[in-house]
Design an enzyme around this catalytic site. Structure first.
Site, PDB file in Angstrom:
ATOM      1  CD  GLU A  60      33.473  49.873  37.387  1.00 41.34           C
ATOM      2  OE1 GLU A  60      34.584  50.190  36.931  1.00 41.34           O
ATOM      3  OE2 GLU A  60      32.888  48.806  37.109  1.00 41.34           O
ATOM      4  N   GLY A 135      39.616  44.715  38.155  1.00 40.37           N
ATOM      5  CA  GLY A 135      40.268  43.431  38.417  1.00 40.37           C
ATOM      6  C   GLY A 135      40.962  43.355  39.767  1.00 40.37           C
ATOM      7  CG  ASN A 139      44.178  41.173  40.995  1.00 35.33           C
ATOM      8  OD1 ASN A 139      44.556  41.193  42.145  1.00 35.33           O
ATOM      9  ND2 ASN A 139      44.250  42.220  40.189  1.00 35.33           N
ATOM     10  CG  MET A 142      50.710  36.602  42.023  1.00 35.17           C
ATOM     11  SD  MET A 142      50.848  35.169  40.942  1.00 35.17           S
ATOM     12  CE  MET A 142      52.609  35.088  40.706  1.00 35.17           C
ATOM     13  CB  VAL A 270      30.229  54.179  28.811  1.00 31.03           C
ATOM     14  CG1 VAL A 270      30.354  54.955  27.504  1.00 31.03           C
ATOM     15  CG2 VAL A 270      30.453  55.085  30.011  1.00 31.03           C
ATOM     16  CD  GLU A 381      49.473  32.812  39.456  1.00 29.53           C
ATOM     17  OE1 GLU A 381      49.463  33.599  38.493  1.00 29.53           O
ATOM     18  OE2 GLU A 381      48.480  32.598  40.162  1.00 29.53           O
ATOM     19  CG  HIS A 467      46.797  37.385  32.883  1.00 27.99           C
ATOM     20  ND1 HIS A 467      47.955  36.645  33.049  1.00 27.99           N
ATOM     21  CD2 HIS A 467      46.312  37.587  34.130  1.00 27.99           C
ATOM     22  CE1 HIS A 467      48.154  36.408  34.329  1.00 27.99           C
ATOM     23  NE2 HIS A 467      47.165  36.962  35.013  1.00 27.99           N
ATOM     24  CG  ASN A 505      50.991  37.129  37.252  1.00 28.38           C
ATOM     25  OD1 ASN A 505      52.143  36.722  37.149  1.00 28.38           O
ATOM     26  ND2 ASN A 505      50.022  36.367  37.656  1.00 28.38           N
ATOM     27  CG  PHE A 507      48.040  44.204  38.771  1.00 25.71           C
ATOM     28  CD1 PHE A 507      48.907  44.988  39.510  1.00 25.71           C
ATOM     29  CD2 PHE A 507      47.522  43.064  39.384  1.00 25.71           C
ATOM     30  CE1 PHE A 507      49.273  44.645  40.802  1.00 25.71           C
ATOM     31  CE2 PHE A 507      47.882  42.706  40.677  1.00 25.71           C
ATOM     32  CZ  PHE A 507      48.766  43.504  41.380  1.00 25.71           C
TER      33      PHE A 507
HETATM   34  P1  FAE Z   1      40.049  46.218  34.598  1.00 28.69           P
HETATM   35  O1  FAE Z   1      40.798  46.073  35.883  1.00 28.69           O
HETATM   36  O2  FAE Z   1      39.321  45.037  34.065  1.00 28.69           O
HETATM   37  O3  FAE Z   1      39.014  47.429  34.801  1.00 28.69           O
HETATM   38  C1  FAE Z   1      38.055  47.786  33.850  1.00 28.69           C
HETATM   39  C2  FAE Z   1      36.862  48.383  34.599  1.00 28.69           C
HETATM   40  O4  FAE Z   1      35.987  48.999  33.652  1.00 28.69           O
HETATM   41  C3  FAE Z   1      36.027  47.342  35.330  1.00 28.69           C
HETATM   42  O5  FAE Z   1      35.785  47.783  36.646  1.00 28.69           O
HETATM   43  C4  FAE Z   1      34.737  47.246  34.507  1.00 28.69           C
HETATM   44  O6  FAE Z   1      33.590  46.929  35.276  1.00 28.69           O
HETATM   45  C5  FAE Z   1      34.646  48.645  33.926  1.00 28.69           C
HETATM   46  N1  FAE Z   1      33.920  48.734  32.648  1.00 28.69           N
HETATM   47  C6  FAE Z   1      34.060  47.935  31.568  1.00 28.69           C
HETATM   48  N2  FAE Z   1      33.278  48.339  30.562  1.00 28.69           N
HETATM   49  C7  FAE Z   1      32.606  49.450  31.015  1.00 28.69           C
HETATM   50  C8  FAE Z   1      31.647  50.322  30.435  1.00 28.69           C
HETATM   51  N3  FAE Z   1      31.218  50.144  29.179  1.00 28.69           N
HETATM   52  N4  FAE Z   1      31.156  51.338  31.185  1.00 28.69           N
HETATM   53  C9  FAE Z   1      31.594  51.520  32.471  1.00 28.69           C
HETATM   54  N5  FAE Z   1      32.511  50.712  33.066  1.00 28.69           N
HETATM   55  C10 FAE Z   1      33.017  49.699  32.341  1.00 28.69           C
HETATM   56  O7  FAE Z   1      40.987  46.742  33.431  1.00 28.69           O
HETATM   57  N6  FAE Z   1      46.945  40.352  37.233  1.00 28.69           N
HETATM   58  C11 FAE Z   1      48.117  40.467  37.908  1.00 28.69           C
HETATM   59  O8  FAE Z   1      48.970  41.269  37.523  1.00 28.69           O
HETATM   60  N7  FAE Z   1      48.359  39.682  39.012  1.00 28.69           N
HETATM   61  C12 FAE Z   1      47.464  38.744  39.450  1.00 28.69           C
HETATM   62  O9  FAE Z   1      47.719  38.053  40.459  1.00 28.69           O
HETATM   63  C13 FAE Z   1      46.243  38.602  38.739  1.00 28.69           C
HETATM   64  N8  FAE Z   1      45.323  37.657  39.105  1.00 28.69           N
HETATM   65  C14 FAE Z   1      44.089  37.649  38.491  1.00 28.69           C
HETATM   66  C15 FAE Z   1      43.096  36.784  38.970  1.00 28.69           C
HETATM   67  C16 FAE Z   1      41.802  36.838  38.418  1.00 28.69           C
HETATM   68  C17 FAE Z   1      40.746  35.894  38.933  1.00 28.69           C
HETATM   69  C18 FAE Z   1      41.510  37.774  37.386  1.00 28.69           C
HETATM   70  C19 FAE Z   1      40.124  37.859  36.797  1.00 28.69           C
HETATM   71  C20 FAE Z   1      42.498  38.615  36.905  1.00 28.69           C
HETATM   72  C21 FAE Z   1      43.788  38.563  37.434  1.00 28.69           C
HETATM   73  N9  FAE Z   1      44.791  39.424  36.998  1.00 28.69           N
HETATM   74  C22 FAE Z   1      46.005  39.474  37.642  1.00 28.69           C
HETATM   75  C23 FAE Z   1      44.576  40.321  35.849  1.00 28.69           C
HETATM   76  C24 FAE Z   1      44.346  41.787  36.245  1.00 28.69           C
HETATM   77  O10 FAE Z   1      43.357  41.887  37.247  1.00 28.69           O
HETATM   78  C25 FAE Z   1      43.949  42.566  34.979  1.00 28.69           C
HETATM   79  O11 FAE Z   1      45.033  42.488  34.072  1.00 28.69           O
HETATM   80  C26 FAE Z   1      43.664  44.027  35.281  1.00 28.69           C
HETATM   81  O12 FAE Z   1      42.598  44.168  36.193  1.00 28.69           O
HETATM   82  C27 FAE Z   1      43.336  44.786  33.987  1.00 28.69           C
HETATM   83  O13 FAE Z   1      43.313  46.163  34.289  1.00 28.69           O
HETATM   84  P2  FAE Z   1      42.535  47.176  33.348  1.00 28.69           P
HETATM   85  O14 FAE Z   1      42.713  48.546  33.900  1.00 28.69           O
HETATM   86  O15 FAE Z   1      42.921  46.921  31.944  1.00 28.69           O
END
Ligand code: FAE
Length: 528
Positions: A60, A135, A139, A142, A270, A381, A467, A505, A507
């Site tokens: 990570e 995320g 986040n 939701m 990575v 939302e 998103h 949303n 996740f």
């Molecule tokens: P993610 O959670 O982004 O995880 C990817 C991880 O990989 C991160 O920890 C990175 O630091 C790490 N990473 C990236 N590149 C590398 C690399 N090269 N080497 C090592 N580590 C790396 O991906 N979604 C909802 O369903 N409900 C909500 O209420 C909601 N609110 C949100 C509010 C905000 C402010 C934000 C920013 C997002 C929100 N989301 C919400 C979106 C949700 O958090 C997002 O869809 C998920 O986190 C995506 O999940 P992933 O597993 O795809």
């Protein structure tokens, strides 16, 4: 959390493989399985691999958020951000940039591996969580299961009955999804802002729906009663919640580390993936310190590689691997099918008698559901704007059914990727949001707020997204289970599998799809 702290401090060992089901590849720092990223997709992969007895290393790039700062808190507040707020910035870049056109929101900070990142492409910027939990750290919690018919439209080859009977319930249970007590919702000052927006939707003939969340509503009620430390009721969210939220470090990742088979390395990014002649996956990662300086470049080897670096991270790694020739057999669709889930943020100005309350919970619990309107499908939302002052603003994050998609392309000058999304593509989302909210304004004799998004008179913030979805779409760049086309034992488990839009949303969908992938892969690909 205790399990997480202990295991995370173990560091990576050159694993003894007696308990592992796979053979150890011939490399210096190696594990049978490596997971890149610790967001939703990465956390599910880590837990299920660990439970299957497979020694797994999670890499990570962000920090493990478990150490209190000088103020005794792990995360800083939204109102008073410090270096912990954002990923190597000198000034915060909050989504709502201004209030009454004044530059009062963002603050100067010193560069540090903070928890929220904003990645800027030409016409679109993407907010992301950085740290163990991805995320889930930043986040709004939701936890929405998409409409079955729309899920089926987006994933025509996936067995929806199995998704809705097995994988969505499994994901919700593990994530700790719960719902607000409706009686408390109706009476508490903290959700007055939602009730006002609900009334305005009803005046327009629109339906609203309660939305579950992973924030512990029992804790929130204790916050309101004054018996628990305030977090959702203390303006904490985009820079992390110090209490109450069931982020992945407290759910999937704590359980993954609890299996004893999963090890976590933080602050390691990575940067390349290739394959050795004997089939071993070879990863290069930069380990860096709190100033951002690279202190070590490491090589890892594994038999099974799971990419959970998120839509941007996974797409970038794979596009770079294909274009630089380290993984030339990757499909041409790697990098394609990206969309911002049709996100548009906007505010409305209420009449003086429609107060939204100085006290607002940061966790949204309600949405305006006009998705069934085939002429203009939108799910909006009802978002909080907690400032501690009455401001008469109703804020929304609209998710529109925008069919536009874009691709990532390799930029040989920087070694990174460019995103081909254009302002004209955002305008499609904006027009859909405008159609819905013009109706709401007209039915309530209200107007938009023009002062919230930085540039003069900007009403619709359609140039950023929370998103990011797609870039390695299920059934296109991968098979129907996330196995990357062109190579064996390479998997994608994150939001890059979702084709640009899921209508709610995302996740819960990302988590449920990852559960489905892991069930299949562990049954078919890793058997001794
Ligand atoms: P993610 O959670 O982004 O995880 C990817 C991880 O990989 C991160 O920890 C990175 O630091 C790490 N990473 C990236 N590149 C590398 C690399 N090269 N080497 C090592 N580590 C790396 O991906 N979604 C909802 O369903 N409900 C909500 O209420 C909601 N609110 C949100 C509010 C905000 C402010 C934000 C920013 C997002 C929100 N989301 C919400 C979106 C949700 O958090 C997002 O869809 C998920 O986190 C995506 O999940 P992933 O597993 O795809």
């Amino acid at each position: 959390m205790a399990a997480l702290q202990t295991a995370a401090t173990l560091g990576f060992t050159r694993v003894g493989l007696a308990s592992a089901r796979a053979a150890e590849p011939d490399a210096v720092d190696s594990a049978p399985a490596i997971v890149v990223g610790s967001g939703y997709g990465g956390a599910v992969a880590a837990l299920r691999l660990g439970q299957a007895g497979i020694r797994t290393l999670v890499l990570e790039m962000g920090r493990l958020w478990n150490t209190p700062g000088a103020d005794g808190k792990v995360f800083c507040s939204t109102a008073n951000p410090d270096r912990r707020s954002m990923w190597f910035r000198t000034r915060t870049e909050a989504p709502l940039a201004t209030f009454l056109w004044l530059d009062v929101v963002n603050k100067d900070i010193s560069p540090y591996p903070g928890v929220l990142d904003r990645v800027r492409f030409a016409d679109m910027s993407v907010f992301l969580g950085r740290g163990v939990g991805g995320g889930s750290l930043v986040n709004g919690g939701m936890a929405v299961t998409p409409l079955q018919s729309y899920f089926a439209e987006q994933f025509p080859a996936v067995d929806v009955t199995e998704m809705y009977s097995t994988y969505f319930p499994r994901a919700r249970a593990m994530l700790g999804v719960n719902s607000i007590d409706p009686a408390w919702f109706e009476s508490t000052e903290w959700y007055r802002f939602s009730r006002v927006s609900r009334k305005h939707a009803a005046n327009t003939g629109l339906k609203t729906t309660f939305v579950p969340n992973v924030y512990d509503f029992g804790h929130m009620q204790r916050e309101a009663a004054g018996t628990a430390t305030r977090s959702a009721l203390g303006q904490e969210v985009i820079y992390g919640n110090n209490h109450g939220k069931r982020s992945l470090d407290k759910t999937y990742l704590a359980s993954a580390l609890g299996t004893g088979n999963v090890t976590l390395h933080t602050m390691e990014k990575v940067k390349s993936v290739s394959r050795a002649g004997d089939g071993t996956w070879v990863l290069t990662a930069d380990r860096f310190d709190d100033t951002g300086a690279v202190v070590e470049t490491k090589q890892y080897g594994c038999t099974y590689l799971f990419l959970g670096a998120g839509s941007l991270g996974t797409s970038e790694l794979l596009v770079r691997a294909r274009e630089t020739g380290t993984l030339p057999a990757l499909d041409a669709s790697v990098g394609a099918g990206w969309g911002p889930n049709g996100n548009v943020m906007l505010g409305r100005a209420n009449h003086l008698w429609d107060t939204v309350g100085a006290n607002q919970s940061t966790m949204p619990v309600m949405g305006i559901d006009d998705w069934a309107n085939t002429a203009n499908p939108v799910f909006a939302e009802i978002a909080p704007l907690p400032t501690g002052l009455e401001h008469w603003v109703s804020l929304y994050l609209a998710i529109t059914k925008n069919p536009q998609r874009a691709s990532f392309t390799y930029d040989s000058a920087t070694g990174g990727v460019k995103l081909g999304w254009t302002a004209a593509q955002s305008a499609v989302s904006m027009r859909m949001a405008k159609k819905l909210f013009d109706r709401i304004n007209s039915a309530n004799s209200t107007i938009y707020r023009y002062d919230l998004f930085g540039s003069a008179d900007k009403v619709f913030a359609d140039d950023f997204t929370y998103h990011p979805l797609g870039g390695c779409v299920l059934g296109k760049a991968t098979d129907n289970y996330g196995r990357v086309k062109g190579y064996s034992k390479l998997y994608v488990t994150d939001g890059s599998l979702v084709p640009g839009n899921i209508g709610v949303n995302p996740f819960v969908t990302i988590t449920a799809l990852a559960e489905r992938t892991m069930a299949r892969v562990l049954a078919e690909d890793t058997a001794p």
